[in-house]
Scaffold this motif. Structure first.
Motif, PDB file in Angstrom:
ATOM      1  N   ALA A 187       0.835  -1.207   0.000  1.00 20.48           N
ATOM      2  CA  ALA A 187       0.000   0.000   0.000  1.00 20.48           C
ATOM      3  C   ALA A 187       0.866   1.250   0.000  1.00 20.48           C
ATOM      4  O   ALA A 187       1.888   1.313   0.682  1.00 20.48           O
ATOM      5  CB  ALA A 187      -0.918   0.007   1.208  1.00 20.48           C
ATOM      6  N   SER A 188       0.455   2.243  -0.760  1.00 24.56           N
ATOM      7  CA  SER A 188       1.130   3.535  -0.747  1.00 24.56           C
ATOM      8  C   SER A 188       0.173   4.651  -0.345  1.00 24.56           C
ATOM      9  O   SER A 188       0.597   5.776  -0.138  1.00 24.56           O
ATOM     10  CB  SER A 188       1.755   3.841  -2.109  1.00 24.56           C
ATOM     11  N   VAL A 189      -1.120   4.331  -0.254  1.00 21.18           N
ATOM     12  CA  VAL A 189      -2.129   5.297   0.150  1.00 21.18           C
ATOM     13  C   VAL A 189      -3.067   4.619   1.139  1.00 21.18           C
ATOM     14  O   VAL A 189      -3.497   3.491   0.915  1.00 21.18           O
ATOM     15  CB  VAL A 189      -2.945   5.805  -1.070  1.00 21.18           C
ATOM     16  N   PHE A 190      -3.364   5.290   2.238  1.00 25.64           N
ATOM     17  CA  PHE A 190      -4.357   4.805   3.192  1.00 25.64           C
ATOM     18  C   PHE A 190      -5.614   5.624   2.975  1.00 25.64           C
ATOM     19  O   PHE A 190      -5.561   6.855   2.921  1.00 25.64           O
ATOM     20  CB  PHE A 190      -3.867   4.984   4.636  1.00 25.64           C
ATOM     21  N   VAL A 191      -6.746   4.963   2.820  1.00 27.41           N
ATOM     22  CA  VAL A 191      -7.997   5.658   2.535  1.00 27.41           C
ATOM     23  C   VAL A 191      -8.925   5.543   3.731  1.00 27.41           C
ATOM     24  O   VAL A 191      -9.275   4.459   4.158  1.00 27.41           O
ATOM     25  CB  VAL A 191      -8.688   5.073   1.287  1.00 27.41           C
ATOM     26  N   SER A 192      -9.300   6.691   4.256  1.00 29.39           N
ATOM     27  CA  SER A 192     -10.311   6.770   5.305  1.00 29.39           C
ATOM     28  C   SER A 192     -11.474   7.549   4.713  1.00 29.39           C
ATOM     29  O   SER A 192     -11.272   8.616   4.122  1.00 29.39           O
ATOM     30  CB  SER A 192      -9.736   7.500   6.522  1.00 29.39           C
ATOM     31  N   HIS A 193     -12.665   7.011   4.834  1.00 32.40           N
ATOM     32  CA  HIS A 193     -13.814   7.645   4.183  1.00 32.40           C
ATOM     33  C   HIS A 193     -15.105   7.276   4.908  1.00 32.40           C
ATOM     34  O   HIS A 193     -15.134   6.340   5.701  1.00 32.40           O
ATOM     35  CB  HIS A 193     -13.890   7.195   2.728  1.00 32.40           C
ATOM     36  N   ALA A 194     -16.152   8.005   4.597  1.00 34.13           N
ATOM     37  CA  ALA A 194     -17.482   7.690   5.129  1.00 34.13           C
ATOM     38  C   ALA A 194     -18.001   6.454   4.411  1.00 34.13           C
ATOM     39  O   ALA A 194     -17.985   6.385   3.191  1.00 34.13           O
ATOM     40  CB  ALA A 194     -18.426   8.863   4.900  1.00 34.13           C
ATOM     41  N   HIS A 195     -18.429   5.454   5.154  1.00 36.54           N
ATOM     42  CA  HIS A 195     -18.911   4.229   4.535  1.00 36.54           C
ATOM     43  C   HIS A 195     -20.234   4.420   3.790  1.00 36.54           C
ATOM     44  O   HIS A 195     -20.651   3.550   3.038  1.00 36.54           O
ATOM     45  CB  HIS A 195     -19.037   3.110   5.571  1.00 36.54           C
ATOM     46  N   SER A 196     -20.861   5.567   3.965  1.00 34.07           N
ATOM     47  CA  SER A 196     -22.065   5.866   3.196  1.00 34.07           C
ATOM     48  C   SER A 196     -21.712   6.386   1.802  1.00 34.07           C
ATOM     49  O   SER A 196     -22.578   6.511   0.947  1.00 34.07           O
ATOM     50  CB  SER A 196     -22.926   6.893   3.932  1.00 34.07           C
ATOM     51  N   CYS A 197     -20.447   6.661   1.565  1.00 34.91           N
ATOM     52  CA  CYS A 197     -19.976   7.161   0.262  1.00 34.91           C
ATOM     53  C   CYS A 197     -20.232   6.108  -0.813  1.00 34.91           C
ATOM     54  O   CYS A 197     -19.959   4.928  -0.610  1.00 34.91           O
ATOM     55  CB  CYS A 197     -18.478   7.441   0.363  1.00 34.91           C
ATOM     56  N   PRO A 198     -20.760   6.534  -1.968  1.00 38.28           N
ATOM     57  CA  PRO A 198     -20.930   5.574  -3.066  1.00 38.28           C
ATOM     58  C   PRO A 198     -19.572   4.979  -3.460  1.00 38.28           C
ATOM     59  O   PRO A 198     -18.603   5.697  -3.683  1.00 38.28           O
ATOM     60  CB  PRO A 198     -21.514   6.410  -4.201  1.00 38.28           C
ATOM     61  N   LEU A 199     -19.511   3.668  -3.530  1.00 37.94           N
ATOM     62  CA  LEU A 199     -18.265   2.960  -3.783  1.00 37.94           C
ATOM     63  C   LEU A 199     -17.580   3.415  -5.064  1.00 37.94           C
ATOM     64  O   LEU A 199     -16.391   3.735  -5.064  1.00 37.94           O
ATOM     65  CB  LEU A 199     -18.532   1.448  -3.845  1.00 37.94           C
ATOM     66  N   PHE A 200     -18.304   3.459  -6.171  1.00 41.50           N
ATOM     67  CA  PHE A 200     -17.665   3.799  -7.446  1.00 41.50           C
ATOM     68  C   PHE A 200     -17.259   5.271  -7.505  1.00 41.50           C
ATOM     69  O   PHE A 200     -16.294   5.618  -8.175  1.00 41.50           O
ATOM     70  CB  PHE A 200     -18.564   3.400  -8.621  1.00 41.50           C
ATOM     71  N   LYS A 201     -17.951   6.129  -6.789  1.00 45.34           N
ATOM     72  CA  LYS A 201     -17.540   7.535  -6.696  1.00 45.34           C
ATOM     73  C   LYS A 201     -16.192   7.629  -5.978  1.00 45.34           C
ATOM     74  O   LYS A 201     -15.302   8.363  -6.395  1.00 45.34           O
ATOM     75  CB  LYS A 201     -18.603   8.342  -5.947  1.00 45.34           C
ATOM     76  N   MET A 202     -16.028   6.852  -4.901  1.00 45.13           N
ATOM     77  CA  MET A 202     -14.766   6.838  -4.179  1.00 45.13           C
ATOM     78  C   MET A 202     -13.652   6.293  -5.076  1.00 45.13           C
ATOM     79  O   MET A 202     -12.542   6.838  -5.104  1.00 45.13           O
ATOM     80  CB  MET A 202     -14.871   5.987  -2.917  1.00 45.13           C
ATOM     81  N   LEU A 203     -13.938   5.241  -5.832  1.00 46.00           N
ATOM     82  CA  LEU A 203     -12.924   4.672  -6.722  1.00 46.00           C
ATOM     83  C   LEU A 203     -12.497   5.675  -7.788  1.00 46.00           C
ATOM     84  O   LEU A 203     -11.312   5.774  -8.111  1.00 46.00           O
ATOM     85  CB  LEU A 203     -13.433   3.378  -7.358  1.00 46.00           C
ATOM     86  N   ARG A 204     -13.449   6.437  -8.328  1.00 46.63           N
ATOM     87  CA  ARG A 204     -13.100   7.466  -9.313  1.00 46.63           C
ATOM     88  C   ARG A 204     -12.219   8.543  -8.681  1.00 46.63           C
ATOM     89  O   ARG A 204     -11.266   9.027  -9.304  1.00 46.63           O
ATOM     90  CB  ARG A 204     -14.362   8.079  -9.921  1.00 46.63           C
ATOM     91  N   ALA A 205     -12.517   8.907  -7.428  1.00 47.92           N
ATOM     92  CA  ALA A 205     -11.697   9.900  -6.724  1.00 47.92           C
ATOM     93  C   ALA A 205     -10.278   9.367  -6.509  1.00 47.92           C
ATOM     94  O   ALA A 205      -9.300  10.109  -6.674  1.00 47.92           O
ATOM     95  CB  ALA A 205     -12.345  10.272  -5.392  1.00 47.92           C
ATOM     96  N   LEU A 206     -10.153   8.096  -6.166  1.00 51.86           N
ATOM     97  CA  LEU A 206      -8.827   7.500  -5.985  1.00 51.86           C
ATOM     98  C   LEU A 206      -8.060   7.449  -7.301  1.00 51.86           C
ATOM     99  O   LEU A 206      -6.852   7.717  -7.337  1.00 51.86           O
ATOM    100  CB  LEU A 206      -8.951   6.102  -5.386  1.00 51.86           C
ATOM    101  N   ASP A 207      -8.733   7.115  -8.382  1.00 50.27           N
ATOM    102  CA  ASP A 207      -8.080   7.107  -9.689  1.00 50.27           C
ATOM    103  C   ASP A 207      -7.629   8.514 -10.079  1.00 50.27           C
ATOM    104  O   ASP A 207      -6.532   8.689 -10.636  1.00 50.27           O
ATOM    105  CB  ASP A 207      -9.010   6.535 -10.763  1.00 50.27           C
ATOM    106  N   ALA A 208      -8.444   9.518  -9.787  1.00 45.05           N
ATOM    107  CA  ALA A 208      -8.062  10.906 -10.081  1.00 45.05           C
ATOM    108  C   ALA A 208      -6.841  11.300  -9.254  1.00 45.05           C
ATOM    109  O   ALA A 208      -5.919  11.956  -9.761  1.00 45.05           O
ATOM    110  CB  ALA A 208      -9.227  11.850  -9.815  1.00 45.05           C
ATOM    111  N   HIS A 209      -6.823  10.902  -7.986  1.00 41.18           N
ATOM    112  CA  HIS A 209      -5.671  11.185  -7.121  1.00 41.18           C
ATOM    113  C   HIS A 209      -4.411  10.539  -7.707  1.00 41.18           C
ATOM    114  O   HIS A 209      -3.354  11.176  -7.776  1.00 41.18           O
ATOM    115  CB  HIS A 209      -5.932  10.661  -5.707  1.00 41.18           C
ATOM    116  N   ALA A 210      -4.521   9.287  -8.148  1.00 47.88           N
ATOM    117  CA  ALA A 210      -3.381   8.588  -8.708  1.00 47.88           C
ATOM    118  C   ALA A 210      -2.897   9.257 -10.000  1.00 47.88           C
ATOM    119  O   ALA A 210      -1.689   9.338 -10.242  1.00 47.88           O
ATOM    120  CB  ALA A 210      -3.742   7.125  -8.989  1.00 47.88           C
ATOM    121  N   ALA A 211      -3.832   9.753 -10.802  1.00 49.22           N
ATOM    122  CA  ALA A 211      -3.451  10.418 -12.054  1.00 49.22           C
ATOM    123  C   ALA A 211      -2.655  11.699 -11.778  1.00 49.22           C
ATOM    124  O   ALA A 211      -1.722  12.031 -12.513  1.00 49.22           O
ATOM    125  CB  ALA A 211      -4.699  10.745 -12.876  1.00 49.22           C
TER     126      ALA A 211
END
Length: 145
Positions: free
Chosen positions: A118-142
């Motif tokens: 792991a190079s990133v630790f993700v803490s988030h609200a579990h009510s967050c839509p899963l695919f929205k969070m994944l898109r945010a992580l991909d944007a962060h990686a980009a």
């Protein structure tokens, strides 16, 4: 050599469309990691990686999470809480503590490793839509590599 994890090995179903193949995941949010020196320079309070249980250093790729979510019919509207429930179900009958451990030798459908250091630790609200969070992580990686 990476191999597909089978139910006979771990008591859980194989990861979705996983196949055996080695290689790195360039630009992944969780693969590639930082060297201990760089991390400790930014956060000197952290112990060296050698002092931490190796399983705690594992992370899953966003590609792997997407494949798991689709395999188990988690749609765009589902929360990441549902993924957590699924992770509990998939690890309950194993000696493993996380999906990263269960699928540590697996690859995604395109042959990339599903799990890495792991190079990133993700803490988030579990009510967050899963695919929205994944898109945010991909944007962060980009942006941040």
């Amino acid at each position: 050599r990476k191999r597909r994890v089978h139910a006979a090995d771990s008591g859980v179903p194989p990861a979705p469309r996983m196949r055996s193949k080695g290689g790195a995941v360039p630009g992944s949010v969780v693969e590639g990691g930082k060297e201990d020196e760089a991390v400790r320079g930014a956060m000197p309070f952290l112990p060296p990686a050698s002092a931490v249980e190796s399983s705690l250093l594992l992370g899953v790729t966003t590609r792997f999470v997407r494949e798991v979510a689709r395999e188990f019919d988690l749609d765009e509207s589902c929360s990441s809480y549902k993924l957590g429930e699924l992770a509990i179900e998939l690890t309950r009958r194993t000696p493993h503590k996380s999906l990263a451990q269960v699928y540590s030798n697996a690859c995604t459908s395109d042959g990339a490793p599903a799990v890495g250091r792991a190079s990133v630790f993700v803490s988030h609200a579990h009510s967050c839509p899963l695919f929205k969070m994944l898109r945010a992580l991909d944007a962060h990686a980009a942006v941040h590599g």
